[in-house]
Motif scaffolding. Sequence first.
Motif, PDB file in Angstrom:
ATOM      1  N   ALA A  79      84.857  47.236  19.358  1.00  0.00           N
ATOM      2  CA  ALA A  79      83.721  46.671  18.615  1.00  0.00           C
ATOM      3  C   ALA A  79      83.768  47.156  17.166  1.00  0.00           C
ATOM      4  CB  ALA A  79      82.401  47.082  19.266  1.00  0.00           C
ATOM      5  N   PRO A  80      83.348  46.315  16.221  1.00  0.00           N
ATOM      6  CA  PRO A  80      83.538  46.629  14.796  1.00  0.00           C
ATOM      7  C   PRO A  80      82.977  47.963  14.332  1.00  0.00           C
ATOM      8  CG  PRO A  80      82.825  44.355  15.085  1.00  0.00           C
ATOM      9  CD  PRO A  80      82.722  44.998  16.421  1.00  0.00           C
ATOM     10  N   ASN A  81      81.866  48.410  14.921  1.00  0.00           N
ATOM     11  CA  ASN A  81      81.259  49.649  14.415  1.00  0.00           C
ATOM     12  C   ASN A  81      81.673  50.888  15.199  1.00  0.00           C
ATOM     13  OD1 ASN A  81      79.749  48.748  16.614  1.00  0.00           O
ATOM     14  ND2 ASN A  81      77.792  49.425  15.780  1.00  0.00           N
ATOM     15  N   VAL A  82      82.524  50.742  16.214  1.00  0.00           N
ATOM     16  CA  VAL A  82      83.000  51.912  16.954  1.00  0.00           C
ATOM     17  C   VAL A  82      84.138  52.558  16.170  1.00  0.00           C
ATOM     18  CG1 VAL A  82      84.054  52.760  19.074  1.00  0.00           C
ATOM     19  CG2 VAL A  82      82.305  50.985  19.187  1.00  0.00           C
ATOM     20  N   GLN A  83      83.889  53.776  15.713  1.00  0.00           N
ATOM     21  CA  GLN A  83      84.863  54.488  14.892  1.00  0.00           C
ATOM     22  C   GLN A  83      85.625  55.566  15.659  1.00  0.00           C
ATOM     23  OE1 GLN A  83      85.349  53.589  11.470  1.00  0.00           O
ATOM     24  NE2 GLN A  83      84.175  51.893  12.323  1.00  0.00           N
ATOM     25  N   ALA A  84      85.135  55.929  16.842  1.00  0.00           N
ATOM     26  CA  ALA A  84      85.805  56.947  17.653  1.00  0.00           C
ATOM     27  C   ALA A  84      85.394  56.780  19.106  1.00  0.00           C
ATOM     28  CB  ALA A  84      85.448  58.352  17.166  1.00  0.00           C
ATOM     29  N   LEU A  85      86.326  57.111  20.004  1.00  0.00           N
ATOM     30  CA  LEU A  85      86.080  57.120  21.443  1.00  0.00           C
ATOM     31  C   LEU A  85      86.221  58.548  21.951  1.00  0.00           C
ATOM     32  CD1 LEU A  85      88.269  54.021  22.343  1.00  0.00           C
ATOM     33  CD2 LEU A  85      85.802  54.168  22.724  1.00  0.00           C
ATOM     34  N   VAL A  86      85.295  58.957  22.819  1.00  0.00           N
ATOM     35  CA  VAL A  86      85.389  60.268  23.454  1.00  0.00           C
ATOM     36  C   VAL A  86      85.337  60.049  24.956  1.00  0.00           C
ATOM     37  CG1 VAL A  86      84.374  62.559  23.724  1.00  0.00           C
ATOM     38  CG2 VAL A  86      84.238  61.385  21.505  1.00  0.00           C
ATOM     39  N   TYR A  87      86.369  60.543  25.649  1.00  0.00           N
ATOM     40  CA  TYR A  87      86.504  60.349  27.086  1.00  0.00           C
ATOM     41  C   TYR A  87      86.251  61.656  27.817  1.00  0.00           C
ATOM     42  CZ  TYR A  87      88.958  55.961  25.957  1.00  0.00           C
ATOM     43  OH  TYR A  87      89.294  54.708  25.494  1.00  0.00           O
ATOM     44  N   LEU A  88      85.362  61.624  28.805  1.00  0.00           N
ATOM     45  CA  LEU A  88      85.022  62.797  29.601  1.00  0.00           C
ATOM     46  C   LEU A  88      85.363  62.537  31.062  1.00  0.00           C
ATOM     47  CD1 LEU A  88      81.446  63.398  28.111  1.00  0.00           C
ATOM     48  CD2 LEU A  88      83.597  64.426  27.333  1.00  0.00           C
ATOM     49  N   ALA A  89      86.378  63.217  31.578  1.00  0.00           N
ATOM     50  CA  ALA A  89      86.719  63.172  33.005  1.00  0.00           C
ATOM     51  C   ALA A  89      86.744  61.739  33.530  1.00  0.00           C
ATOM     52  CB  ALA A  89      85.724  64.022  33.808  1.00  0.00           C
ATOM     53  N   GLY A  90      87.500  60.868  32.853  1.00  0.00           N
ATOM     54  CA  GLY A  90      87.373  59.467  33.209  1.00  0.00           C
ATOM     55  C   GLY A  90      88.642  58.654  33.297  1.00  0.00           C
ATOM     56  N   PHE A  91      88.424  57.395  33.704  1.00  0.00           N
ATOM     57  CA  PHE A  91      89.462  56.376  33.756  1.00  0.00           C
ATOM     58  C   PHE A  91      89.644  55.745  32.381  1.00  0.00           C
ATOM     59  CE2 PHE A  91      87.723  55.992  38.183  1.00  0.00           C
ATOM     60  CZ  PHE A  91      88.887  56.300  38.872  1.00  0.00           C
ATOM     61  N   VAL A  92      90.874  55.682  31.904  1.00  0.00           N
ATOM     62  CA  VAL A  92      91.170  55.017  30.636  1.00  0.00           C
ATOM     63  C   VAL A  92      92.251  53.969  30.903  1.00  0.00           C
ATOM     64  CG1 VAL A  92      91.937  55.309  28.257  1.00  0.00           C
ATOM     65  CG2 VAL A  92      90.544  57.077  29.327  1.00  0.00           C
ATOM     66  N   PRO A  93      91.863  52.744  31.226  1.00  0.00           N
ATOM     67  CA  PRO A  93      92.849  51.721  31.562  1.00  0.00           C
ATOM     68  C   PRO A  93      93.519  51.118  30.335  1.00  0.00           C
ATOM     69  CG  PRO A  93      90.644  50.800  31.657  1.00  0.00           C
ATOM     70  CD  PRO A  93      90.484  52.278  31.372  1.00  0.00           C
ATOM     71  N   ALA A  94      94.653  50.491  30.570  1.00  0.00           N
ATOM     72  CA  ALA A  94      95.307  49.655  29.568  1.00  0.00           C
ATOM     73  C   ALA A  94      94.790  48.237  29.701  1.00  0.00           C
ATOM     74  CB  ALA A  94      96.818  49.692  29.753  1.00  0.00           C
ATOM     75  N   GLN A  95      94.998  47.436  28.685  1.00  0.00           N
ATOM     76  CA  GLN A  95      94.624  46.022  28.766  1.00  0.00           C
ATOM     77  C   GLN A  95      95.364  45.375  29.931  1.00  0.00           C
ATOM     78  OE1 GLN A  95      95.285  43.881  25.155  1.00  0.00           O
ATOM     79  NE2 GLN A  95      94.267  42.037  25.846  1.00  0.00           N
ATOM     80  N   GLY A  96      94.634  44.658  30.777  1.00  0.00           N
ATOM     81  CA  GLY A  96      95.226  43.984  31.921  1.00  0.00           C
ATOM     82  C   GLY A  96      95.365  44.845  33.160  1.00  0.00           C
ATOM     83  N   GLU A  97      94.892  46.082  33.104  1.00  0.00           N
ATOM     84  CA  GLU A  97      95.006  47.013  34.235  1.00  0.00           C
ATOM     85  C   GLU A  97      93.636  47.211  34.873  1.00  0.00           C
ATOM     86  OE1 GLU A  97      97.440  51.111  34.643  1.00  0.00           O
ATOM     87  OE2 GLU A  97      95.801  51.199  33.189  1.00  0.00           O
ATOM     88  N   ASP A  98      93.581  47.317  36.197  1.00  0.00           N
ATOM     89  CA  ASP A  98      92.314  47.625  36.846  1.00  0.00           C
ATOM     90  C   ASP A  98      92.305  49.094  37.280  1.00  0.00           C
ATOM     91  OD1 ASP A  98      93.262  47.905  39.633  1.00  0.00           O
ATOM     92  OD2 ASP A  98      93.507  45.727  39.598  1.00  0.00           O
ATOM     93  N   LEU A  99      91.145  49.577  37.655  1.00  0.00           N
ATOM     94  CA  LEU A  99      91.005  50.997  37.968  1.00  0.00           C
ATOM     95  C   LEU A  99      91.760  51.379  39.228  1.00  0.00           C
ATOM     96  CD1 LEU A  99      87.279  51.652  37.029  1.00  0.00           C
ATOM     97  CD2 LEU A  99      89.315  51.581  35.593  1.00  0.00           C
ATOM     98  N   GLY A 100      91.844  50.446  40.172  1.00  0.00           N
ATOM     99  CA  GLY A 100      92.621  50.708  41.374  1.00  0.00           C
ATOM    100  C   GLY A 100      94.090  50.921  41.057  1.00  0.00           C
ATOM    101  N   GLU A 101      94.626  50.118  40.150  1.00  0.00           N
ATOM    102  CA  GLU A 101      96.026  50.287  39.737  1.00  0.00           C
ATOM    103  C   GLU A 101      96.239  51.624  39.051  1.00  0.00           C
ATOM    104  OE1 GLU A 101      98.087  46.458  38.142  1.00  0.00           O
ATOM    105  OE2 GLU A 101      95.948  46.280  37.643  1.00  0.00           O
ATOM    106  N   LEU A 102      95.348  51.969  38.146  1.00  0.00           N
ATOM    107  CA  LEU A 102      95.466  53.228  37.418  1.00  0.00           C
ATOM    108  C   LEU A 102      95.401  54.409  38.378  1.00  0.00           C
ATOM    109  CD1 LEU A 102      95.557  54.971  34.885  1.00  0.00           C
ATOM    110  CD2 LEU A 102      93.107  54.517  34.554  1.00  0.00           C
ATOM    111  N   GLN A 103      94.424  54.401  39.265  1.00  0.00           N
ATOM    112  CA  GLN A 103      94.254  55.483  40.221  1.00  0.00           C
ATOM    113  C   GLN A 103      95.422  55.542  41.196  1.00  0.00           C
ATOM    114  OE1 GLN A 103      90.217  56.777  41.912  1.00  0.00           O
ATOM    115  NE2 GLN A 103      90.987  55.380  43.467  1.00  0.00           N
ATOM    116  N   GLY A 104      95.975  54.360  41.553  1.00  0.00           N
ATOM    117  CA  GLY A 104      97.047  54.286  42.535  1.00  0.00           C
ATOM    118  C   GLY A 104      98.358  54.904  42.092  1.00  0.00           C
ATOM    119  N   ARG A 105      98.481  55.241  40.826  1.00  0.00           N
ATOM    120  CA  ARG A 105      99.704  55.906  40.343  1.00  0.00           C
ATOM    121  C   ARG A 105      99.784  57.354  40.797  1.00  0.00           C
ATOM    122  NH1 ARG A 105     101.753  53.578  35.233  1.00  0.00           N
ATOM    123  NH2 ARG A 105     100.547  51.724  34.662  1.00  0.00           N
TER     124      ARG A 105
END
Length: 232
Positions: A79-105
């Motif tokens: 989004a245009p006004n988001v200048q930084a992302l902070v991730y806490l103990a979480g899922f960070v997917p790639a475009q086109g990836e679902d959470l099941g795929e990410l976790q399944g690795r």
Amino acid sequence: MPQPTVVLVHGAFADASSFARVIPELLADGLRVVAPAVPNRSLVGDAEYVGSVLAAIDGPVVLVGHSYGCAVATVVGAAPNVQALVYLAGFVPAQGEDLGELQGRFPDSDLGPALIATPFPGGVDLTVDVERFPAVFAHDVDPAAAAVLAVTQRPLSAAAFGEKAPAAGWQTTPAWGLVATADHTINPEVQRFGYQRAGADTIEVDSSHLVMFSRPAEVADLIRKAVAAVSA
């Protein structure tokens, strides 16, 4: 640049009050803080909702996600006004990836066997068994507080795990990440992998999944780093 607004995106099996120990630290810094109630119905729908919150904010935003909220923040992070992302103990997917795929690795955490599925019109809600919630989600949180959190948890629609991320904000937005090394909800290796792929400036903390409750000072300090980078 004006001081950013910190937007806190809670995850599954929790609500905005999960940031209750971090918010006072941020307010004491004079920061504006917004902690919306995420519907937890679908990854795309939840991202659209958070996007509407962001659109109503004038000026830059530091967008903070926890757990499933990291995936929501990832989708809306361009989004245009988001200048930084902070991730806490979480899922960070790639475009086109679902959470099941990410976790399944990676090997499963203790979450799966603790989940309870409850049908609702149009889908299935997932919650963590109340008796198992403290051990899986918050083993280093005061037991009385963990018991309340277990009873008040906000369900997540099971459909959210299989929904592919239509965008990945970390491709264009700088990110910071916190790995909860004693996490029994999301395998810490899932966290490390997602943060590394996103190029996040990462710290590791010996904490349960609910790191904002057990280690609020470290969480607040990480958010401050992102705020300082945006404000510079």
